[in-house]
Design a protein around this motif. Sequence first.
Motif, short mmCIF file in Angstrom:
data_model
loop_
_atom_site.label_atom_id
_atom_site.label_comp_id
_atom_site.label_asym_id
_atom_site.label_seq_id
_atom_site.Cartn_x
_atom_site.Cartn_y
_atom_site.Cartn_z
N VAL A 31 0.83 -1.21 0.00
CA VAL A 31 0.00 0.00 0.00
C VAL A 31 0.86 1.26 0.00
O VAL A 31 0.60 2.21 -0.74
N VAL A 32 1.92 1.28 0.82
CA VAL A 32 2.78 2.47 0.88
C VAL A 32 3.47 2.68 -0.47
O VAL A 32 3.54 3.81 -0.98
N ALA A 33 3.94 1.59 -1.08
CA ALA A 33 4.60 1.70 -2.38
C ALA A 33 3.60 2.19 -3.43
O ALA A 33 3.91 3.08 -4.25
N THR A 34 2.39 1.65 -3.39
CA THR A 34 1.36 2.05 -4.35
C THR A 34 0.99 3.52 -4.18
O THR A 34 0.83 4.26 -5.16
N ALA A 35 0.86 3.94 -2.91
CA ALA A 35 0.51 5.34 -2.64
C ALA A 35 1.57 6.26 -3.24
O ALA A 35 1.24 7.27 -3.88
N ALA A 36 2.84 5.89 -3.07
CA ALA A 36 3.93 6.72 -3.61
C ALA A 36 3.86 6.76 -5.13
O ALA A 36 4.03 7.83 -5.74
N GLN A 37 3.58 5.62 -5.76
CA GLN A 37 3.52 5.59 -7.23
C GLN A 37 2.33 6.38 -7.77
O GLN A 37 2.44 7.04 -8.80
N LEU A 38 1.23 6.31 -7.06
CA LEU A 38 0.03 7.01 -7.53
C LEU A 38 0.02 8.50 -7.16
O LEU A 38 -0.85 9.25 -7.59
N GLY A 39 0.98 8.89 -6.30
CA GLY A 39 1.01 10.29 -5.88
C GLY A 39 -0.09 10.63 -4.89
O GLY A 39 -0.55 11.78 -4.82
N ILE A 40 -0.51 9.63 -4.13
CA ILE A 40 -1.53 9.88 -3.09
C ILE A 40 -0.80 9.98 -1.75
O ILE A 40 -0.16 9.01 -1.32
N PRO A 41 -0.88 11.14 -1.09
CA PRO A 41 -0.13 11.26 0.16
C PRO A 41 -0.70 10.34 1.23
O PRO A 41 -1.90 10.30 1.45
N ALA A 42 0.19 9.60 1.87
CA ALA A 42 -0.24 8.72 2.97
C ALA A 42 0.80 8.86 4.08
O ALA A 42 1.53 7.93 4.40
N PRO A 43 0.88 10.07 4.67
CA PRO A 43 2.00 10.35 5.58
C PRO A 43 2.06 9.46 6.80
O PRO A 43 3.16 9.11 7.25
N VAL A 44 0.91 9.07 7.35
CA VAL A 44 1.00 8.21 8.55
C VAL A 44 1.23 6.76 8.16
O VAL A 44 2.01 6.05 8.82
N PHE A 45 0.59 6.30 7.09
CA PHE A 45 0.88 4.93 6.63
C PHE A 45 2.40 4.78 6.40
O PHE A 45 3.01 3.82 6.83
N SER A 46 2.99 5.76 5.70
CA SER A 46 4.39 5.59 5.33
C SER A 46 5.34 5.90 6.49
O SER A 46 6.32 5.18 6.68
N SER A 47 5.05 6.92 7.29
CA SER A 47 5.98 7.22 8.39
C SER A 47 5.91 6.14 9.47
O SER A 47 6.90 5.85 10.13
N SER A 48 4.74 5.51 9.62
CA SER A 48 4.64 4.42 10.61
C SER A 48 5.46 3.23 10.15
O SER A 48 6.10 2.55 10.96
N LEU A 49 5.44 2.97 8.85
CA LEU A 49 6.25 1.88 8.31
C LEU A 49 7.74 2.20 8.49
O LEU A 49 8.54 1.33 8.84
N ALA A 50 8.10 3.46 8.28
CA ALA A 50 9.50 3.87 8.46
C ALA A 50 9.91 3.71 9.93
O ALA A 50 11.03 3.28 10.24
N TYR A 51 9.00 4.04 10.84
CA TYR A 51 9.29 3.86 12.28
C TYR A 51 9.51 2.38 12.58
O TYR A 51 10.47 1.99 13.25
N TYR A 52 8.62 1.55 12.04
CA TYR A 52 8.70 0.10 12.27
C TYR A 52 10.04 -0.43 11.74
O TYR A 52 10.75 -1.16 12.43
N ASP A 53 10.39 -0.04 10.52
CA ASP A 53 11.64 -0.51 9.94
C ASP A 53 12.84 0.09 10.67
O ASP A 53 13.85 -0.59 10.87
N GLY A 54 12.71 1.34 11.08
CA GLY A 54 13.80 1.99 11.81
C GLY A 54 14.08 1.29 13.12
O GLY A 54 15.23 1.05 13.50
N LEU A 55 13.01 0.93 13.82
CA LEU A 55 13.15 0.30 15.13
C LEU A 55 13.83 -1.07 15.02
O LEU A 55 14.61 -1.46 15.88
N ARG A 56 13.53 -1.79 13.92
CA ARG A 56 14.03 -3.17 13.84
C ARG A 56 15.35 -3.27 13.08
O ARG A 56 15.92 -4.35 12.96
N ARG A 57 15.86 -2.18 12.57
CA ARG A 57 17.05 -2.22 11.72
C ARG A 57 18.31 -2.34 12.56
O ARG A 57 18.47 -1.63 13.56
#
Length: 475
Positions: free
Chosen positions: A406-432
């Motif tokens: 969904v986050v990748a699709t939102a970026a490709q379609l140009g639909i802003p999804a700031p919490v979907f994407s920043s939450s995923l970044a937080y999740y990935d940041g925490l586990r990296r």
Amino acid sequence: MAAQIGVTGLAVMGANLARNLARNGYTVAVHNRSRARTDALIAEHGGEGDFVATETMQELVDALEKPRRVLIMVKAGKPVDDVIAELVPLLDKDDIIIDGGNSHFTDTRRREAALAANGLHFVGVGVSGGEEGALKGPSIMPGGSKKSYESLGPMLEKISAHVDGEPCCHWLGTDGAGHFVKMVHNGIEYADMQVIGEAYDLLRSGAGIEPGEQSKIFAEWNKGELSSFLIEITAEVLGHVDAKTGKPFIDVVVDAAGMKGTGGWTVQAALELGSPVTGIGESVFARALSSQSAQRPIAQQTLAGHEVKVDLPDTFVEDVRQALYASKLVSYAQGLDMLVSASKEYGWDLDLGGIASLWRGGCIIRAALLRTITEAYRGDNPPANLLFAPEFTAAIGAALPAWRRVVATAAQLGIPAPVFSSSLAYYDGLRRERLPAALTQGLRDLFGAHTYKRVDAEGVFHTLWSGDKTEVKQD
Ligand code: NBP
């Protein structure tokens, strides 16, 4: 008979709390700066219980049993200080002043300390649920001294919402703890609403699903793990048709979201604490961006989009649901983590399971999820982060493939999804395992001699960047 509690400030919240108290059998003395509100309350609702109408603050105080309990329900800010200043000379040691408005927790801490010096209890109480909650049973978040709760607690618990026979109210911690928890509740509410908005936008702009159809989708989602007040009312708002134009109601509403301030307060407090509440932060800024009414039309005309055409998977609606759930879990995890930081900073000893339990009913973020969160923190080994509780680790792991799509699709379609994407970044940041923060530290050391730690040695180091680049251990 002397009144058991007084309420001053009879606009919608104060009047409804006074009625709630009276309906629960308490005798309530009521007062308002201008007499008209008092008269209106008695005229319209005087038959609902025992009210004592008073005209002056002295009359209000004289009507109360001792130790007195006076609930202030006036506009947050200076009016609260004005009312306190008027009340203090009229009260005696051990009397309790309660502020049930949306006061900033630092004001509550200041007032509590000042009144304690006068031998008075000052209790900041967060009240959530809007006007209907105030009348029928809100979620109540009290701070102040534990001693004051002995006298006040039973009343607050009685008028609060109840879930599974438990009151959605209990003492949270000293001084500003109650108002702090209410503030974070409101911050989470911002994030909850933003992720719902992002799901709506992806379904509408991405998949072309009209609001009426989406209303049914949200109603269906409300039967599962997303079940909550906000999802329920989303189905209602999306299903509503504007009587004047026959268009979906939301198509006639200006797309600039308002704010009263508590979301922003949460972000400011999080910055002070160094607490990464990215979901709440993005939600506050998404509202701010929506209100950039001068810039948005120019951007529409001038800024390139280069959207990528995407064939949406058949699972898109379900993918969006899972992305919404995962992002919501992250927002709750971040909000609760902020409470842990605040608890340490302000010495509150906050009980996260207890807080989640009193958000289960009465308040705007009430949701089925809060029962599971309550249980996660009530066990012997409370998780260091909500996402580490086994049921949530599993749930977010299961949602992850859909969430990434969904986050990748939102970026490709140009639909802003700031919490979907920043939450995923937080999740990935925490586990990296390794974060680029190492580079940040290197840069900081080069331009500002801010020093760094090494992975293979104790101590703090600085490299002589403008010299021969030898490394110097700092004392
Ligand atoms: P308002 O926030 O609109 O405040 C109006 C009340 O404050 C009236 O009773 C008014 O008296 C009184 N007041 C003012 Br303004 N200045 C005063 C002063 N200097 N001295 C004495 N009284 C003064 O009322 P509300 O919407 O009922 O909210 C009350 C509190 O509850 C606020 O802190 C609000 O943020 C919070 N809250 C509201 C909601 C909600 O859904 N509305 C939900 C949760 C919490 P007057 O009649 O003489 O002008």
